[in-house]
Scaffold this motif. Structure first.
Motif, PDB file in Angstrom:
ATOM      1  N   LEU A 364       0.850  -1.188   0.000  1.00  0.00           N
ATOM      2  CA  LEU A 364       0.000   0.000   0.000  1.00  0.00           C
ATOM      3  C   LEU A 364       0.889   1.243   0.000  1.00  0.00           C
ATOM      4  N   LEU A 365       0.667   2.122  -0.959  1.00  0.00           N
ATOM      5  CA  LEU A 365       1.443   3.361  -1.065  1.00  0.00           C
ATOM      6  C   LEU A 365       0.775   4.506  -0.317  1.00  0.00           C
ATOM      7  N   ASP A 366      -0.539   4.568  -0.397  1.00  0.00           N
ATOM      8  CA  ASP A 366      -1.354   5.587   0.270  1.00  0.00           C
ATOM      9  C   ASP A 366      -2.789   5.086   0.195  1.00  0.00           C
ATOM     10  N   THR A 367      -3.729   5.853   0.671  1.00  0.00           N
ATOM     11  CA  THR A 367      -5.125   5.422   0.689  1.00  0.00           C
ATOM     12  C   THR A 367      -5.582   4.935  -0.682  1.00  0.00           C
ATOM     13  N   ASP A 368      -6.048   3.675  -0.740  1.00  0.00           N
ATOM     14  CA  ASP A 368      -6.569   3.062  -1.966  1.00  0.00           C
ATOM     15  C   ASP A 368      -5.567   3.051  -3.113  1.00  0.00           C
ATOM     16  N   ASP A 369      -4.284   3.111  -2.821  1.00  0.00           N
ATOM     17  CA  ASP A 369      -3.250   3.077  -3.861  1.00  0.00           C
ATOM     18  C   ASP A 369      -2.384   1.831  -3.633  1.00  0.00           C
ATOM     19  N   GLY A 370      -2.893   0.685  -4.093  1.00  0.00           N
ATOM     20  CA  GLY A 370      -2.207  -0.581  -3.895  1.00  0.00           C
ATOM     21  C   GLY A 370      -1.480  -1.045  -5.142  1.00  0.00           C
ATOM     22  N   VAL A 371      -0.343  -1.686  -4.954  1.00  0.00           N
ATOM     23  CA  VAL A 371       0.421  -2.270  -6.060  1.00  0.00           C
ATOM     24  C   VAL A 371       0.795  -3.698  -5.672  1.00  0.00           C
ATOM     25  N   LYS A 372       1.203  -4.486  -6.673  1.00  0.00           N
ATOM     26  CA  LYS A 372       1.521  -5.882  -6.391  1.00  0.00           C
ATOM     27  C   LYS A 372       2.591  -6.397  -7.345  1.00  0.00           C
ATOM     28  N   VAL A 373       3.213  -7.488  -6.922  1.00  0.00           N
ATOM     29  CA  VAL A 373       4.157  -8.224  -7.750  1.00  0.00           C
ATOM     30  C   VAL A 373       3.975  -9.699  -7.416  1.00  0.00           C
TER      31      VAL A 373
END
Length: 421
Positions: A364-373
């Motif tokens: 999670l980078l910030d509110t509702d800002d998710g990334v994945k690998v």
């Protein structure tokens, strides 16, 4: 696709349902005995699946010192204010109800010849197969000036629970405009994106309560997992707050002084108000005590997760050296199912299918800002080898990033149900 609890658990249940009914091999001491040391994503999952899929025909004992297990994964979200600490704490009652004998004690010795595990309380547990999943320990002297004795002044918070609470409290107590420092670990280590998600969550917290504060990251590596995604997120959400100092700029030449609360990076000393030191890591101590490590990690055969030094010991998760899989909760859970199938096959003669593995790491980078690998893997005679992979891209729209975050929440519910029943 949103990954929910039912979908996640189904990935393991399908293979389990296809296994043949067990036919227990005779043993002079009655039921075959399996002892599992460590109740995290690897150990809890292995204990549950061995007990469940053998229909009680294998005697399974789980040895775990803590009565409440706090997951390292999602602990950063507690620091950022997105979760309560209680939401990442899990008890072992569900495993006990499913037939696992849960013993809250420390394993302090392994006799490989006698095939016994000695506990701190004095009990001696015999085993036919032993599963070790003790997580990580830290390499002594990895960060000059820091030791475990200094962890209350400069927390590592890489074993979740009280350390996580302490680190968050120290960040919240920083003076206006103060400085937070992180000393990042060298490869390989638990959860490759973990330190950088933590930086994001610390920044999110400080942006709300101490917006003029600064963050310094001293990193011994020239690059890190999801680097472009994190640095893009930092520039968008926390512009000017985070200073990442990599190997090329002296990030590998770090000393700390916990009494004076200073961090020296390539000879330049900075006074800090809170400091998160994440040292180099190694296999949990019990692996060394068992004599199955190469000095740092425990090498295993990827087909069954069995130790390359003892055919009756399997090693899972962060402690093992297996090839291409990262050290993560998802990886440990995936390895545990392969291990459980191999143990069942060895002790009951049930069918064993070719090992397949998968992993996804969300951040999670910030509110509702998710990334994945993530990636899929297969076992070869040399190692667990990557088959294919995927990663979020810089510039994705807000809806996709929110969906990725929501997917991670569904995965968390699924994996913890899969671990603890």
């Amino acid at each position: 696709m949103k990954l929910d609890r039912r979908a996640f658990i189904g990935t393991g249940a399908a293979a389990a349902a296809a296994l043949s009914a067990p036919h227990v091999r005779a043993a002079s001491h009655g039921k075959p005995k399996v002892v599992v040391v460590g109740g995290g994503a690897g150990g809890a999952t292995a204990a549950r699946y061995i007990a469940k899929d053998s229909n009680g025909e294998i005697d399974v004992t789980l040895v775990e010192p803590t009565r409440m297990y706090y997951t390292c994964f999602f602990s950063n979200l507690y620091i950022g204010g997105f979760r309560e600490l209680s939401s990442i704490g899990h008890s072992y009652g569900g495993l006990a109800k499913q037939g696992v004998n849960v013993v809250h004690d420390w394993a302090v010795g392994i006799d490989r010849d006698a095939k016994t595990v000695t506990l701190a309380g004095g009990a001696v547990l015999p085993y036919d197969k032993l599963v070790l999943s003790p997580g990580i320990d830290f390499v002594d002297g990895a960060v000059p000036g820091w030791s475990v004795a200094a962890q209350n002044k400069m927390p590592h918070a890489y074993k979740a629970g009280s350390q996580t609470e302490l680190l968050k409290a120290q960040i919240e107590s920083m003076p206006a405009g103060g400085t937070f420092a992180m000393v990042a670990p060298p490869n390989p280590f638990r959860c490759p994106p973990g330190p950088y998600e933590r930086v994001s969550m610390v920044a999110h917290l400080l942006k709300n309560i101490n917006p003029t504060a600064k963050i310094i990251v001293a990193d011994p590596k020239p690059k890190f997992s999801k680097m472009a995604l994190f640095q893009d997120g930092w520039s968008r959400h926390y512009d000017g707050m985070i200073d990442w100092i990599g190997q090329d700029f002296g990030g590998d030449k770090v000393e700390v002084n916990a009494d004076e609360m200073t961090v020296s990076i390539d000879g330049e000393v900075t006074k800090v108000d809170a400091c998160n030191v994440i040292p180099a890591m190694k296999a949990g101590k019990i692996c060394d005590m068992a004599g199955i490590t190469d000095g740092r990690w425990a090498p295993v055969d990827g087909h069954s997760m069995v130790s390359k030094m003892d055919e009756n010991i399997h090693v899972l998760g962060d402690s093992c050296s297996q090839g291409d899989m990262p050290k993560s909760g998802f990886s440990a859970n995936s390895q545990a199912k392969v291990c459980a199938m191999a143990v069942r096959g060895a002790l009951t003669g049930s069918k064993v299918f070719p090992a397949k593995f998968s992993n996804t790491c969300w951040s999670l980078l910030d509110t509702d800002d998710g990334v994945k690998v993530g990636a899929t893997y297969k076992a070869t005679d040399e190692k667990i080898a990557k088959v294919d992979g995927f990663i979020s891209q810089v510039g994705e729209d807000d809806a996709l990033r929110k969906q990725t975050f929501e997917e991670s929440v569904g995965w968390y519910a699924g994996i913890t149900a899969d671990m603890f029943g």
